[in-house]
Design an enzyme around this catalytic site. Structure first.
Site, short mmCIF file in Angstrom:
data_model
loop_
_atom_site.label_atom_id
_atom_site.label_comp_id
_atom_site.label_asym_id
_atom_site.label_seq_id
_atom_site.Cartn_x
_atom_site.Cartn_y
_atom_site.Cartn_z
N GLY A 370 -13.33 -4.21 -8.44
CA GLY A 370 -14.23 -4.47 -9.60
C GLY A 370 -13.54 -4.71 -10.62
N SER A 688 9.82 5.39 -0.39
CA SER A 688 9.28 6.67 -0.53
C SER A 688 9.19 7.41 0.76
CB SER A 688 7.76 6.42 -1.10
OG SER A 688 7.14 5.79 0.07
N LYS A 731 -1.64 9.35 -1.86
CA LYS A 731 -1.07 10.06 -0.89
C LYS A 731 -1.41 11.46 -0.56
CE LYS A 731 3.17 7.14 -1.26
NZ LYS A 731 4.73 7.18 -2.00
#
Length: 790
Positions: A370, A688, A731
């Site tokens: 958007g 990560s 996450k």
């Protein structure tokens, strides 16, 4: 006529009754000889009678030349008695006669009107002068001199007439002779004819001649002005110039002059800065001196039109009602609190400080979240005009700055074009896809944008076409990008980066219920009485049928459901269709994406990690196993370079901590280790998953199982430190979806927990850690169970 003297006029015997010949568009004076063509019945019969009697006829003029059959009131009463010298019958039935004026006469009454006019007439004798006074002599000499002047200036007179004029000594005869050869209009000539005072008549002739001489002088001046510019190949040009000079003398304004005046007025009304107005006037002055058909005139006219049509002083008044603006933003977009907060802050400052520079915001995020529609919403909240310009694939610097006017077909750049289209000098200007600008031999558009997007410079933006500065400091620039890395660092430095991460599944449900479903129902001609989509079905559409950060594919799937229902209703099966997880596959087919299955028990060598992708958060299971070998490390699962390096760093850390973990060094040298990340077809990268891989390696070498109820994320170093990561919100949401309520996170990511909504943090425990030892302490099961298992 040369033998006539003044006494002859009085000696002519005029009968009291004569046939009348109406003449059109001409007035006949005494002593005047001229041919006449006669075609009307009343005129022919009048001439026939005259020829049969004494050849005398009364010649009077019509008041209106267009009247074919004149009545008594259509004729003047004063005319001239003439004699018919010759008559000739023409083949078409008309008569050609040669008449000579003898004396003036007045019609007293009409004795006969059919089949032709016969009138009772009375001879008019001019007032006699006892002797010629000095005034009369001066008048006569003046008239003769004016005749000579007009002759010298090109007026045509017969040589015989000139001789007569020179020799005439009577004022009346002189006036009549000159009047009969000047080619006067019928009304003017009739007025002269009716004057019985010779001196008065002579004065009138003198005035007419004076005007005639003036006209001839003007004509000669026009010809002399134009003569210098004449060329054999410029006949048309000569005619135009002559017409222009005539109009100038008459005080008339031609089209070009009118256009120049209109342009000057437009420049005055445009409210330009002084420097710009000076340039516009200079160009108008150049245009005025040019021929309208020249090529450069068209170029200058176009340039002036651009200057005039730009909104130099026209701006939109901002809507400074913060509550209303917040309401508009909330109506158009779900969540995005950070962006909305920034816009409301801008409005707050704008309310307190009237003159402020427009901010330059950069929305960075995956497709479909958007970004572009948010720009429209901001414009609506501010009450400003909105203009969108796509930069995707742009390679030419001139698209931003425009072409110089020396080029054929030159135009301003798209920035100035956008301002003109918006019609105001403070629109919300969206530069879409700023990360997809190209660069080649035509220049670097990204570098051209540096001036546009710098609040310290853009108050005097110089477009190559305009050549004058335009103030862009009031414009609110919004740029959008999918990735921030391709944007050149100088350009990135000028913008305020606002990241739009992908929507969570819960947020997508909110967007679907509030915006997408009502929109698609309207577009498909159905209502909520025809279809109901349960929240659980929506969740299944989001997780099993779409994989994206935005909501474009979700909207397509909702449209698919609406189409299926619309077809059934069109077939006459009218009822309310309830979409639930059980019947969803009937509408959308088999699921396209299946989430990872939950681990059913604690296992050795399998650790649960958390990953962030463009489609949102996800969980990954990292598997490690050992086998007899020489200590080599094998990595599979289509891993990127950074992720491979993380795996090597994790293995090195575990080897350095072998003694404290109870692992013998021979195990590393006598065994190969294989690390695999499932979903091997999907590329994976990033640091990560470091602590997750280290945990899986430690588990497989120690034989201690990993808690299935714990997920983890963080980067690991060789010293065992746990470094921060990004995308914590996504996450955490992925862990919650899988029913995992404990998440190990880096200590330095604790601050990011504040940005996670409360509904996500509810029933979840976040364990902040600084070292790898803390991770293993929480993730691995205790050693007692390990010994028992062995």
């Amino acid at each position: 006529m040369t033998d006539m003297d003044s006494s002859e006029e009085h000696d002519v015997d005029i009968p009291s009754s004569l046939p009348i010949l109406p003449v059109r568009d001409v007035v006949i004076f005494p002593y005047m000889i001229l041919p006449l063509f006669v075609g009307r019945d009343i005129s022919i019969k009048a001439i026939e009678r005259s020829i049969g009697e004494n050849k005398l006829i009364m010649l009077v003029s019509q008041k209106d030349v267009n009247v074919e059959s004149p009545s008594i009131k259509d004729l003047y009463r004063v005319g001239t008695v003439g004699t018919i010298l010759r008559m000739l019958k023409l083949p078409d039935g008309r008569l050609k006669i040669l008449v000579q004026g003898l004396a003036k006469a007045r019609i007293i009454d009409f004795a006969q009107t059919e089949p032709y006019y016969v009138g009772k007439i009375e001879k008019i004798v001019d007032q006699q002068q006892s002797e010629l006074t000095l005034e009369v002599e001066a008048l006569m000499r003046n008239v003769k001199e004016l005749v000579d002047k007009s002759l010298a200036l090109g007026k045509s007179f017969l040589p015989d007439i000139i001789v007569l004029i020179e020799n005439i000594e009577e004022p009346g005869r002189l006036a009549d002779l000159v009047a009969s050869n000047l080619g006067l209009k019928a009304e003017q000539a009739q007025e002269l004819l009716e004057l019985t005072d010779p001196v008065l008549r002579l004065k009138k002739i003198s005035e007419i001649l004076s005007r005639e001489v003036e006209l001839l002088l003007v004509q000669q001046k026009i010809q002399s002005d134009v003569k210098g510019e004449i060329d054999k190949t410029q006949r048309e040009y000569f005619l135009r110039e002559q017409l222009k000079a005539i109009q100038k003398e008459l005080g008339e304004i031609d089209e070009k002059t009118e256009e120049i005046l209109e342009l000057r007025k437009k420049v005055k009304d445009a409210g330009m800065p002084e420097k710009v107005e000076k340039e516009a006037i200079k160009q108008i002055n150049r245009l005025e001196k040019m021929h309208p058909d020249s090529a450069e005139a068209g170029t200058i006219r176009t340039y002036i039109d651009w200057l005039v049509e730009l909104p130099w002083s026209e701006s939109t008044k901002d809507n400074l009602d913060l509550k209303k603006a917040k309401q508009v933003l909330d109506e158009d977009h779900y969540d995005l609190e950070q962006i909305k907060e920034r816009i409301l802050e801008y409005l707050g400052v704008r309310k307190l400080k009237e003159k402020m520079k427009g901010p330059i915001l950069c929305f960075v995020g995956p497709p479909g979240v958007g970004k572009t529609s948010l720009g429209k919403s901001i414009a609506r909240a501010l009450g400003r005009e909105f203009y969108r310009m796509s930069l995707g694939g742009m390679r030419d610097e001139a698209e931003i700055r425009g072409h110089r006017r020396t080029y054929v077909g030159a135009m301003p750049g798209r920035i100035i074009q956008g301002i003109k289209t918006a019609g105001k000098n403070n629109p919300v200007f969206m530069l879409d896809e700023v990360d997809k600008i190209g660069m080649d031999f035509r220049g670097d558009p990204a570098s051209a944008l540096l001036e546009v997007l710098d609040p310290e410079q853009n108050f005097a933006f110089a477009d190559h076409y305009l050549g004058v500065p335009f103030d862009l400091s009031n414009v609110m620039f919004i740029t959008t990008a999918n990735l921030i890395d391709p944007i050149p660092s100088p350009l990135r430095d000028r913008m305020e980066i606002l990241s739009l991460t992908g929507y969570t599944a819960e947020e997508k449900i909110g967007i679907a219920k509030n915006y997408l479903i009502p929109k698609q129902l309207k577009e498909h001609g159905i209502t909520d009485k025809n279809i109901k989509i349960n929240d659980s079905a929506l969740m299944q559409v989001i997780t099993h049928y779409t994989r994206e950060a935005g909501v474009r594919n979700l909207e397509r799937q909702i449209a698919n459901l609406c189409r299926k229902v619309a077809r059934k209703i069109a077939e006459g099966k009218i009822r309310k269709y309830v979409i639930s997880p059980k019947n969803l596959s009937k509408y959308l087919g088999v699921p396209k994406f299946l989430p990872e299955e939950e681990i059913k028990k604690d296992e050795v060598g399998v650790a649960t990690g958390l990953a962030w992708t463009e489609t949102g958060g996800d969980i990954i299971y990292i598997e490690a196993t050992i086998m007899k070998g020489k200590g080599t490390l094998t990595l599979t699962g289509q891993l990127g370079d950074v992720m491979k390096e993380s795996a090597h760093a994790a293995l090195s850390y575990i080897r350095s901590k072998a003694r404290s973990l109870g692992i013998s060094n021979s195990m590393f040298s006598n065994n190969d280790i294989h690390i695999h990340v499932p979903a091997g077809a999907i590329p994976k990268d990033g640091p990560s998953a470091g602590i997750t891989m280290a945990t899986a390696i430690a588990s497989v070498f120690t034989g201690r199982a990993v808690h299935k109820s714990i997920a983890m994320t963080g980067e690991v170093t060789l010293r065992g430190s746990v470094l921060p990561i990004g995308g914590l919100k996504e996450k955490a949401l992925a862990a919650k979806r899988m029913g995992i309520h404990k998440v190990i996170i880096p200590k330095r990511n604790e601050k990011d927990l504040e940005e996670i909504p409360k509904y996500i943090k509810k029933d979840m425990t976040f364990i902040p850690v600084e070292t790898m030892d803390e991770v293993l302490k929480h993730a691995l099961k205790n050693a007692a169970k390990r010994r028992k298992r062995r």
